[in-house]
Motif scaffolding. Structure first.
Motif, PDB file in Angstrom:
ATOM      1  N   THR A  33       0.821  -1.213   0.000  1.00 43.15           N
ATOM      2  CA  THR A  33       0.000   0.000   0.000  1.00 43.15           C
ATOM      3  C   THR A  33       0.855   1.262   0.000  1.00 43.15           C
ATOM      4  OG1 THR A  33      -1.782  -1.127   1.201  1.00 43.15           O
ATOM      5  CG2 THR A  33      -1.794   1.274   1.244  1.00 43.15           C
ATOM      6  N   VAL A  34       1.884   1.271   0.829  1.00 41.54           N
ATOM      7  CA  VAL A  34       2.729   2.465   0.967  1.00 41.54           C
ATOM      8  C   VAL A  34       3.817   2.505  -0.103  1.00 41.54           C
ATOM      9  CG1 VAL A  34       4.179   3.768   2.570  1.00 41.54           C
ATOM     10  CG2 VAL A  34       2.260   2.446   3.440  1.00 41.54           C
ATOM     11  N   GLY A  35       4.130   1.348  -0.694  1.00 40.10           N
ATOM     12  CA  GLY A  35       5.171   1.302  -1.720  1.00 40.10           C
ATOM     13  C   GLY A  35       6.566   1.304  -1.144  1.00 40.10           C
ATOM     14  N   LEU A  36       6.772   0.566  -0.058  1.00 40.66           N
ATOM     15  CA  LEU A  36       8.084   0.502   0.576  1.00 40.66           C
ATOM     16  C   LEU A  36       9.021  -0.365  -0.267  1.00 40.66           C
ATOM     17  CD1 LEU A  36       6.869  -0.027   4.253  1.00 40.66           C
ATOM     18  CD2 LEU A  36       7.550   2.124   3.164  1.00 40.66           C
ATOM     19  N   LYS A  37      10.246   0.107  -0.474  1.00 36.98           N
ATOM     20  CA  LYS A  37      11.201  -0.570  -1.349  1.00 36.98           C
ATOM     21  C   LYS A  37      12.437  -1.020  -0.574  1.00 36.98           C
ATOM     22  CE  LYS A  37       8.667   0.454  -4.971  1.00 36.98           C
ATOM     23  NZ  LYS A  37       7.905  -0.592  -5.691  1.00 36.98           N
ATOM     24  N   SER A  57      14.865  -0.735   7.688  1.00 35.70           N
ATOM     25  CA  SER A  57      13.872  -0.337   8.689  1.00 35.70           C
ATOM     26  C   SER A  57      12.477  -0.167   8.104  1.00 35.70           C
ATOM     27  CB  SER A  57      14.304   0.973   9.360  1.00 35.70           C
ATOM     28  OG  SER A  57      15.551   0.829   9.998  1.00 35.70           O
ATOM     29  N   GLN A  58      12.398   0.029   6.787  1.00 35.80           N
ATOM     30  CA  GLN A  58      11.093   0.215   6.161  1.00 35.80           C
ATOM     31  C   GLN A  58      10.256  -1.057   6.187  1.00 35.80           C
ATOM     32  OE1 GLN A  58      13.934  -0.112   4.742  1.00 35.80           O
ATOM     33  NE2 GLN A  58      13.821  -1.197   2.805  1.00 35.80           N
ATOM     34  N   PHE A  59      10.864  -2.190   6.542  1.00 33.50           N
ATOM     35  CA  PHE A  59      10.131  -3.443   6.639  1.00 33.50           C
ATOM     36  C   PHE A  59       9.856  -3.829   8.095  1.00 33.50           C
ATOM     37  CE2 PHE A  59      12.430  -4.487   2.469  1.00 33.50           C
ATOM     38  CZ  PHE A  59      11.422  -3.882   1.725  1.00 33.50           C
ATOM     39  N   GLN A  60      10.145  -2.928   9.014  1.00 34.23           N
ATOM     40  CA  GLN A  60       9.873  -3.157  10.429  1.00 34.23           C
ATOM     41  C   GLN A  60       8.633  -2.364  10.835  1.00 34.23           C
ATOM     42  OE1 GLN A  60      13.658  -1.685  11.843  1.00 34.23           O
ATOM     43  NE2 GLN A  60      14.345  -3.754  12.316  1.00 34.23           N
ATOM     44  N   PRO A  61       7.604  -3.012  11.374  1.00 37.70           N
ATOM     45  CA  PRO A  61       6.410  -2.263  11.789  1.00 37.70           C
ATOM     46  C   PRO A  61       6.736  -1.110  12.727  1.00 37.70           C
ATOM     47  CG  PRO A  61       6.020  -4.627  11.935  1.00 37.70           C
ATOM     48  CD  PRO A  61       7.476  -4.454  11.634  1.00 37.70           C
ATOM     49  N   ASP A  85      -2.514   6.428   6.295  1.00 38.23           N
ATOM     50  CA  ASP A  85      -3.684   6.504   7.171  1.00 38.23           C
ATOM     51  C   ASP A  85      -4.584   5.282   6.997  1.00 38.23           C
ATOM     52  OD1 ASP A  85      -2.861   8.927   8.176  1.00 38.23           O
ATOM     53  OD2 ASP A  85      -4.195  10.141   6.930  1.00 38.23           O
ATOM     54  N   SER A  86      -4.650   4.764   5.766  1.00 41.31           N
ATOM     55  CA  SER A  86      -5.540   3.631   5.491  1.00 41.31           C
ATOM     56  C   SER A  86      -5.055   2.331   6.131  1.00 41.31           C
ATOM     57  CB  SER A  86      -5.694   3.435   3.976  1.00 41.31           C
ATOM     58  OG  SER A  86      -4.490   2.935   3.398  1.00 41.31           O
ATOM     59  N   VAL A  87      -3.753   2.248   6.430  1.00 38.36           N
ATOM     60  CA  VAL A  87      -3.212   1.032   7.060  1.00 38.36           C
ATOM     61  C   VAL A  87      -2.699   1.312   8.471  1.00 38.36           C
ATOM     62  CG1 VAL A  87      -2.593  -0.061   4.870  1.00 38.36           C
ATOM     63  CG2 VAL A  87      -0.934   1.432   6.011  1.00 38.36           C
ATOM     64  N   ALA A  88      -3.025   2.489   9.005  1.00 38.31           N
ATOM     65  CA  ALA A  88      -2.494   2.900  10.313  1.00 38.31           C
ATOM     66  C   ALA A  88      -2.897   1.945  11.428  1.00 38.31           C
ATOM     67  CB  ALA A  88      -2.952   4.321  10.638  1.00 38.31           C
ATOM     68  N   GLU A  89      -4.119   1.439  11.379  1.00 35.02           N
ATOM     69  CA  GLU A  89      -4.589   0.535  12.437  1.00 35.02           C
ATOM     70  C   GLU A  89      -3.776  -0.757  12.450  1.00 35.02           C
ATOM     71  OE1 GLU A  89      -8.682  -1.780  13.835  1.00 35.02           O
ATOM     72  OE2 GLU A  89      -8.793  -0.099  12.435  1.00 35.02           O
ATOM     73  N   ASP A  90      -3.558  -1.338  11.273  1.00 31.48           N
ATOM     74  CA  ASP A  90      -2.749  -2.557  11.190  1.00 31.48           C
ATOM     75  C   ASP A  90      -1.304  -2.278  11.595  1.00 31.48           C
ATOM     76  OD1 ASP A  90      -4.882  -4.061  10.327  1.00 31.48           O
ATOM     77  OD2 ASP A  90      -4.395  -3.875   8.199  1.00 31.48           O
ATOM     78  N   GLU A 101      -0.993  -2.001  15.339  1.00 35.38           N
ATOM     79  CA  GLU A 101      -1.156  -3.315  15.959  1.00 35.38           C
ATOM     80  C   GLU A 101       0.136  -4.131  15.881  1.00 35.38           C
ATOM     81  OE1 GLU A 101      -4.333  -7.031  15.814  1.00 35.38           O
ATOM     82  OE2 GLU A 101      -4.192  -5.662  14.119  1.00 35.38           O
ATOM     83  N   LEU A 102       0.762  -4.161  14.709  1.00 34.85           N
ATOM     84  CA  LEU A 102       1.992  -4.932  14.541  1.00 34.85           C
ATOM     85  C   LEU A 102       3.148  -4.322  15.325  1.00 34.85           C
ATOM     86  CD1 LEU A 102       1.957  -5.944  10.761  1.00 34.85           C
ATOM     87  CD2 LEU A 102       1.032  -7.150  12.744  1.00 34.85           C
ATOM     88  N   ALA A 103       3.197  -2.995  15.393  1.00 35.15           N
ATOM     89  CA  ALA A 103       4.264  -2.334  16.153  1.00 35.15           C
ATOM     90  C   ALA A 103       4.163  -2.671  17.636  1.00 35.15           C
ATOM     91  CB  ALA A 103       4.193  -0.820  15.946  1.00 35.15           C
TER      92      ALA A 103
END
Length: 262
Positions: free
Chosen positions: A185-189, A197-201, A225-230, A233-235
């Motif tokens: 969703t965010v397009g992390l590469k 670190s971009q793959f760490q919640p 914002d659309s994935v903030a809840e998930d 939770e993972l963090a």
């Protein structure tokens, strides 16, 4: 205090406080240019500057040689340091305590981890209580590994088995579906080198929330914002795992009401 009983005497009040709002610990290029190099973001309010801090080792030995700092971000700003909003927020704790308890300066005992943001947060609380020129002593561990109420000394056996989830949470099966959704969703590469670190919640959530709390640039904000809840939770779950608390994660991730801790 409310509902005060005349037959009881308040002997001691223990206040355990988290540090206030701070700059990010994890800078993500995907979120846009970081502007933590603005000195105004870290300015201590004048009423906090009235409080002079002297610190010593909790063991009664020599004072620490220096407070631990988070280092420098790519933008040149301080990493993980208390901000002006953090000072204000923690001073409100002191102001609240003052309305609830009759606090005398000579009765105050302050202890902190040996980190600049936590020492300054304690300073802000004291400033909120007294709001006057004064000196306070803050006891801190000289060795940064001698923390208290932290993962380092409380769950070494559990950490030995689960420590890897801190650096590679995407490999942890219960996390994979939601973290994959966040990454897409965010397009992390993937980075060419260095820590991913971009793959760490925790890393993504930290930079996102720190920027949001201080009204800084956030690229792809609507997607985040659309994935903030998930993401939150993972963090939180990652932190619980590292602190040695073993959860039935599949139960939690399906948002069941009951959580069993073993």
């Amino acid at each position: 205090m409310r509902d005060k009983r005349e037959d009881l005497e308040l002997v001691r009040t223990v206040v355990l406080a988290r540090h206030g709002a701070r700059s990010t610990l994890c800078y993500l290029e995907e979120l846009g240019p970081s502007t933590w190099n603005d000195p105004k973001l870290f300015k201590a309010p004048d009423f906090v500057k009235q409080v002079k801090v002297n610190w010593t080792d909790v063991g009664g030995g020599d004072p620490p040689k220096g407070q631990f700092s988070g280092g420098i971000l790519p933008c040149g700003g301080q990493r993980g340091e208390l901000t002006h909003r953090g000072y204000i927020g923690n001073s409100k704790i002191g102001e609240y305590l003052k309305t609830q308890i009759d606090i005398k300066e000579e009765d105050i005992y302050v202890r902190s981890t040996n980190t600049t943001r936590t020492v300054e947060s304690a300073r802000a609380i004291i400033a909120g209580i007294f709001n006057k020129p004064m000196e306070i002593t803050i006891e801190t561990p000289a060795n940064n590994n001698d923390d208290f109420l932290t993962l380092h000394n409380s769950a070494k056996i559990a950490m030995a088995k689960l420590e890897w989830t801190w650096s590679t949470p995407c490999l942890y099966e219960p996390f994979q579906e939601k973290m994959s959704k966040i990454i897409r969703t965010v397009g992390l590469k993937k980075r060419a080198e260095g820590r991913q670190s971009q793959f760490q919640p925790i890393g993504v959530y930290d930079d996102y929330m720190c920027r949001k709390e201080h009204d800084l640039i956030i690229n792809k904000k609507e997607k985040l914002d659309s994935v903030a809840e998930d993401l939150e939770e993972l963090a939180v779950l990652t932190k619980h795992i590292i602190n040695g608390i073993r959860f039935f994660l599949k139960v939690i991730l399906t948002k069941c009401t009951y959580v069993l801790i073993i």
